[in-house]
Design a protein around this motif. Structure first.
Motif, mmCIF file in Angstrom:
data_model
loop_
_atom_site.group_PDB
_atom_site.id
_atom_site.type_symbol
_atom_site.label_atom_id
_atom_site.label_comp_id
_atom_site.label_asym_id
_atom_site.label_seq_id
_atom_site.Cartn_x
_atom_site.Cartn_y
_atom_site.Cartn_z
ATOM 1 N N GLN A 38 58.908 16.071 39.290
ATOM 2 C CA GLN A 38 57.861 15.713 40.256
ATOM 3 C C GLN A 38 58.220 16.170 41.670
ATOM 4 O O GLN A 38 57.904 15.498 42.653
ATOM 5 N N ALA A 81 58.617 27.634 51.935
ATOM 6 C CA ALA A 81 57.655 26.779 51.236
ATOM 7 C C ALA A 81 58.044 25.326 51.519
ATOM 8 O O ALA A 81 58.885 25.043 52.383
ATOM 9 N N GLU A 82 57.409 24.405 50.794
ATOM 10 C CA GLU A 82 57.707 22.991 50.996
ATOM 11 C C GLU A 82 57.622 22.243 49.674
ATOM 12 O O GLU A 82 57.059 22.737 48.689
ATOM 13 N N ILE A 83 58.217 21.070 49.656
ATOM 14 C CA ILE A 83 58.079 20.133 48.546
ATOM 15 C C ILE A 83 57.409 18.890 49.128
ATOM 16 O O ILE A 83 58.063 18.113 49.836
ATOM 17 N N PRO A 84 56.094 18.703 48.909
ATOM 18 C CA PRO A 84 55.362 17.620 49.572
ATOM 19 C C PRO A 84 55.980 16.243 49.367
ATOM 20 O O PRO A 84 55.877 15.376 50.250
ATOM 21 N N GLN A 85 56.644 16.015 48.217
ATOM 22 C CA GLN A 85 57.215 14.694 47.948
ATOM 23 C C GLN A 85 58.452 14.403 48.808
ATOM 24 O O GLN A 85 58.880 13.248 48.893
ATOM 25 N N SER A 97 57.414 19.506 42.818
ATOM 26 C CA SER A 97 56.813 20.843 42.772
ATOM 27 C C SER A 97 56.892 21.519 44.133
ATOM 28 O O SER A 97 56.648 20.901 45.179
ATOM 29 N N VAL A 98 57.258 22.796 44.099
ATOM 30 C CA VAL A 98 57.350 23.586 45.322
ATOM 31 C C VAL A 98 55.976 24.167 45.637
ATOM 32 O O VAL A 98 55.358 24.819 44.794
ATOM 33 N N LYS A 99 55.502 23.911 46.846
ATOM 34 C CA LYS A 99 54.196 24.405 47.283
ATOM 35 C C LYS A 99 54.394 25.616 48.176
ATOM 36 O O LYS A 99 54.932 25.516 49.278
ATOM 37 N N GLN A 100 53.947 26.753 47.662
ATOM 38 C CA GLN A 100 54.096 28.020 48.379
ATOM 39 C C GLN A 100 52.707 28.586 48.627
ATOM 40 O O GLN A 100 52.000 28.985 47.696
ATOM 41 N N VAL A 101 52.280 28.613 49.871
ATOM 42 C CA VAL A 101 50.926 29.058 50.213
ATOM 43 C C VAL A 101 50.721 30.513 49.850
ATOM 44 O O VAL A 101 49.714 30.901 49.270
ATOM 45 N N LYS A 156 59.613 21.015 39.180
ATOM 46 C CA LYS A 156 58.280 20.539 38.787
ATOM 47 C C LYS A 156 58.390 19.382 37.805
ATOM 48 O O LYS A 156 57.661 18.391 37.906
#
Length: 383
Positions: free
Chosen positions: A72, A85-89, A74-78, A69
């Motif tokens: 920059q 999960a994913e890292i949008p960047q 950040s791990v996006k976990q629904v 995080k």
């Protein structure tokens, strides 16, 4: 410093316990380590997604997510119950939450391309496999060390070093030193290299500190942070008994970086972000105004103070103002980078040479022209 695992390979653990003696023959190296949850025959699968494994639970998991995080990333976990999960960047990157030892195993099997785990886990389960490359060896969290610990009482009361432990007459072929540990590969290698001839390892997880008191082991080999738990259970570390210093590391599959499209580029971006953030920790930007006849004269005054040199030297630029209808530059703005421990001393030195209006702000990133670890990685890959 880039590191490739190059310790000698030994056979994997198959039984609950075993003994190692000087008279025993050395196990023959295996072509590949035993790997669970993976297929060693398919080194690079047909999948197009890039995969990174992160610890799924505990302090290591939380600290890893916090570091990413701060970079920059950040791990996006629904859903927190999901293991993906994913890292949008980072496009085309999947994040898989796994147990640390399974991250190493799946890197070896080709099911993962990158991972973040402790060096202790890499060393124990990677077992010197040349396909594992430590891309960044010092992520600055998860600090601990793998150490041998013995009771403070009984026959061990006056034993304070590994040499004294090895020379105790109690250990024989019939009655070896019993060591409870979850690190049997590293334990076997360490005792062999340090002259402990009669040792029996028993695999164990959980609260190893209870094993000596219960009479099921004479010593333990476990990870130690502060040592408080050892002391509270009447155990002690001994001189020469540290097997490994450990912290979180970024590791990658050599095969994936060479053969899978996008893995090397993703590794490069992660490495640059990590290094830029870690280098900036504890650094502050100091900005101040200073009167002077020229930028060179101001710079000379600044460089006369040992705490004001910054990373490569001060940045000095004119501050323009309008006086009597004319634009003049009586002041110069100076900008330097100062470590936290030298911050107040630097401010004092600035004031002493005429600095005023001092502003302080923490640094978030320091990007080099090129990170040395990236050059080392390319060299390691032969690129």
């Amino acid at each position: 410093m880039l590191t490739t695992m190059n310790l000698p390979l030994h056979t994997s653990v198959k039984y609950r316990s075993w003994c190692c003696y000087a008279s025993l023959s050395v196990p023959q190296p295996q072509a590949e380590p035993q790997v669970l949850n993976g297929n060693l025959g398919a080194r690079v699968s047909d999948r197009k997604e890039i995969r990174i494994g992160l610890p799924s639970k505990g302090r290591m998991s939380a600290d890893t997510l916090e570091l990413l995080k701060n970079c920059q990333l950040s791990v996006k976990q629904v859903n927190p119950r999901q293991y993906v999960a994913e890292i949008p960047q980072l496009s085309n990157l999947e994040v898989w939450f796994q147990r640390p030892k399974d991250i190493v195993r799946k890197l070896l099997s080709g099911d993962l391309d990158l991972g973040i785990v402790g060096l202790d886990t890499v060393s124990e389960y990677g077992q010197s496999n040349e396909d594992l490359i430590i891309v960044h060896e010092a992520l600055e969290y998860g600090d601990c060390h793998l150490s041998l610990a013995i009771p403070q009482y009984g026959i061990f009361e006056n034993v304070n070093s590994l040499e004294e432990l090895a020379n105790m007459p109690q250990w024989t072929e019939e009655k070896p030193l019993r060591v409870a540990t979850g690190f049997t590969y590293l334990g076997h290698k360490f005792t062999k290299e340090n002259g402990l001839k009669h040792v029996a390892f028993s695999t164990a997880d959980g609260a190893l500190e209870a094993a000596p008191a219960m009479g099921i082991a004479d010593a333990i080999l476990d990870l130690v942070s502060s040592g408080t738990t050892l002391r509270e259970n009447n155990l002690k570390e001994i001189k020469g008994g540290v097997v490994l210093e450990s912290q979180a590391v970024l590791i990658a599959s050599r095969t994936s970086m060479i053969q899978r499209k996008g893995v090397l580029e993703t590794t490069h971006e992660m490495l640059e972000r990590l290094e830029a953030h870690l280098r900036a920790i504890g650094q502050f930007t100091v900005t101040a105004n200073m009167r002077g006849s020229s930028a060179e004269e101001v710079a000379e005054r600044i460089l006369s103070q040992p705490s004001l040199s910054g990373l490569q030297g001060p940045t000095v630029s004119p501050v323009f103002c309008k006086r009597d209808g004319k634009v003049t530059a009586d002041y110069y703005a100076i900008v330097i980078c100062v470590p936290k421990k030298a911050l107040y001393k630097s401010i004092q030195q600035l004031r002493a040479i005429g600095g005023s209006g001092v502003l302080i702000s923490p640094l978030t990133y320091i990007f080099d022209e090129e990170t040395p670890r990236w050059r080392q990685l390319l060299s390691e890959l032969g690129l």
